[in-house]
Structure formats: structure tokens, C-alpha cells
Design an enzyme around this catalytic site. Structure first.
Site: not given
Ligand code: AMP
Length: 217
Positions: A13, A89, A128, A161, A172
Site C-alpha cells: 500500500k 483499520r 523488507r 523493522r 499482524r
Molecule cells: P503499518 O506500518 O501500517 O503496518 O503499521 C505498523 C503498526 O502501527 C501496526 O502494526 C499497528 O501496531 C500500528 N498502527 C498503524 N496504523 C494503525 C491504525 N490505523 N490503527 C491501529 N494501529 C495502527
């Protein structure tokens, strides 16, 4: 446009959001994951609170996310396209988003769901590498950096990461299925049209399919 990019972690994304904004000559890419990582790096109260959820691959509570996103949404000029990556989310986040947008007389225009099977997502996340300085993302399997551990864009350090490690990745993906996937049905049966794009094709073809979904020529 206010476009929501839906899809599991690792589906691409963020990459597609950046490419779209480059190709349409501007727009606001709002990634809640990036905003939270920045808050963690800056050691803010939000960052400290969010960190424990992120490390486990759990979702950060909706109230924190909605507070975080509200300023970004309400201060973006009304003619600027907004590309939401990793938000909403959960259903309460989607409802919160509608309410904040209605305060600024905007609404979600499109929802695009990127799809790929779980074994592919695990492979992508395990390979990644993210730049600690500029946030650029590389993949040692598909798009290796020219110099190991060095960002090809800014020369910064590339890291795996913590939440891209195998155990956290599995969590996740489960969290996505249980808490985020219900948004597919939510948007299919609500206002904004939902389009599906297969992420199982070369990155440029995903981009073309994404543009077609948005009906951009
Ligand atoms: P991402 O980089 O989008 O995969 O986000 C990394 C982490 O940030 C996720 O695994 C969640 O712990 C937190 N996170 C990111 N966006 C959200 C969201 N919209 N709602 C809740 N947690 C989030």
C-alpha cells in the site's frame, strides 16, 4: 479525492501511495504507521503509549489513532487529494473518519483493496528493509539495495523493522483478518465504492491497475 488503501501488511500500500502521488503531481499521503513510528522516534507521550502495541503487532487504540489523524485531515487544503494508508483499520476508525471528514465537508471517494496470499505477504515482510532516515522501503528478495544496508535514496541505514520479524508478522496478519478485514464488507455495503487490485503482479502493473481502479487515465 479521499482514497482509502485497504489490504494486509506487506501488500504494498505504501509503495503504491507514493507512486500515485508522484504521478498525479501531489497530494497528502497519510500513513498512520509512519506517523506512529515518528512519534516513537521523537519519544512523545503518544509514541511511548503506542510502542508496546506496535512491538506486539497489535493495533494501537482507536482513540489515540483518531486524535493523531484529526489534525492531518482537518489542516489539509480542501483541493488536496488525501491517500490514506493503513487507516482506517477498524470499524470505529472508519466511523471516526467519516465524522472528521464531514466536519471539513469532505467524504471518502474511493476504497481500493490490495490483495495477495498470506505466504507471499510473509515473504515480502521478511525481506523488507526500511530506511531509518527517509523511510524508503526496499526488499532484499525483490528490490535489493545496491549497497547492503544502505538506503539507495538518501544513504541512511536500512533496518529490518522489529514488527517485520516472523512472530510479530503472524500476529499482524491475524489482527488484520479479525479487525481490519471486516472493513471490506463495511465499505462494500456502505457509501464508497470498493475496487479490488491484485498485488500479485509486477509493481508497475499493480500501479496501472490501481490507476484504473481510480479511473485515472
Ligand atoms: P503499518 O506500518 O501500517 O503496518 O503499521 C505498523 C503498526 O502501527 C501496526 O502494526 C499497528 O501496531 C500500528 N498502527 C498503524 N496504523 C494503525 C491504525 N490505523 N490503527 C491501529 N494501529 C495502527
Amino acid at each position: 479525492m479521499v482514497v482509502i488503501l485497504l489490504g494486509p501488511p506487506g501488500v504494498g500500500k505504501g509503495t503504491q501511495a507514493v507512486r500515485l502521488i508522484d504521478s498525479i503531481g501531489g497530494g497528502e499521503h497519510i500513513s498512520t504507521g509512519d506517523l506512529l513510528r515518528e512519534a516513537c522516534r521523537d519519544g512523545t507521550d503518544l509514541g511511548l503509549e503506542a510502542q508496546e502495541f506496535m512491538h506486539k503487532g497489535e493495533l494501537v487504540p482507536d482513540s489515540l489513532i483518531l486524535n493523531l489523524i484529526r489534525d492531518h485531515l482537518t489542516t489539509t487544503a480542501s483541493e488536496t487529494s488525501i491517500i490514506l494508508d493503513g487507516f482506517p483499520r477498524t470499524i470505529p476508525q472508519a466511523e471516526g473518519l467519516d465524522s472528521v471528514l464531514s466536519d471539513v465537508a469532505r467524504e471518502v471517494s474511493q476504497v481500493v483493496l490490495f490483495e495477495a496470499p498470506e505466504d507471499e505477504l510473509i515473504k515480502r515482510l521478511s525481506g523488507r528493509r526500511s530506511c531509518t532516515d527517509c523511510g524508503a522501503v526496499f526488499n532484499v528478495h525483490f528490490e535489493p539495495p545496491r549497497i547492503e544496508d544502505e538506503c539507495g535514496r538518501c544513504g541512511g541505514l536500512l533496518v529490518h523493522r522489529a514488527d517485520d520479524q516472523p512472530d510479530t508478522v503472524r500476529n499482524r496478519l491475524q489482527v488484520y483478518e479479525s479487525q481490519t478485514a471486516p472493513l471490506i464488507e463495511h465499505y462494500e455495503s456502505h457509501s464508497a465504492p470498493l475496487k479490488r487490485v491484485s498485488a500479485m503482479q509486477p509493481i508497475n502493473d499493480v500501479q496501472l491497475a490501481f490507476r484504473a481502479a481510480l479511473e485515472i487515465g
